[in-house]
Scaffold this motif. Sequence first.
Motif: not given
Length: 158
Positions: A51-56, A68-74, A104-111
């Motif tokens: 999971v990607f996390r950030s403090p609020a 979704p999917g495998d791998g680490i993404a920055n 960095v992999e040109e994927r989109y992360l929704k938070m």
Amino acid sequence: MRLFVFRGFIFLQLFAALSAQANSQYFDIPVWTGDEESCPTPRSIQFNGEVFRSPAKSEGVDWVGVLPGDGIANVVEFDKAVFVLTEENSETRGFLISCIYKTVEERYLKMRPNTGNRHDEIMWIVRPSSWKRSGDFSSTRILVCADKAERGCAFFLK
């Protein structure tokens, strides 16, 4: 005497303006003071293996997202925030759907802010000028903010 009356008139106008600002029925803003939330900066987002996390800023709230999917993404760049208006005749009250980032992999992360079991909270947009009606959706109630400033897409949690 005229100077005294003039100063009194100025003071009365200033007092009336400040009183109106504190009442949300005039300006469509929350009456309380609280922590202003905004989409996290890419550098504050951490990946813990699942999971990607950030403090609020708000107590008991943190930002979460998954890819979704495998791998680490920055996470490298903030793309936009999407907000849906939920109240008639309001330009600022509704819910944040998500903050969207590019990796960095040109994927989109929704938070989203994880508010625990408080799922039905109304949110208020802080700077309506940063939010524009979206051309990507058919609904006129969906707003998008692409302001890259650190607090550009800000809102309050109720």
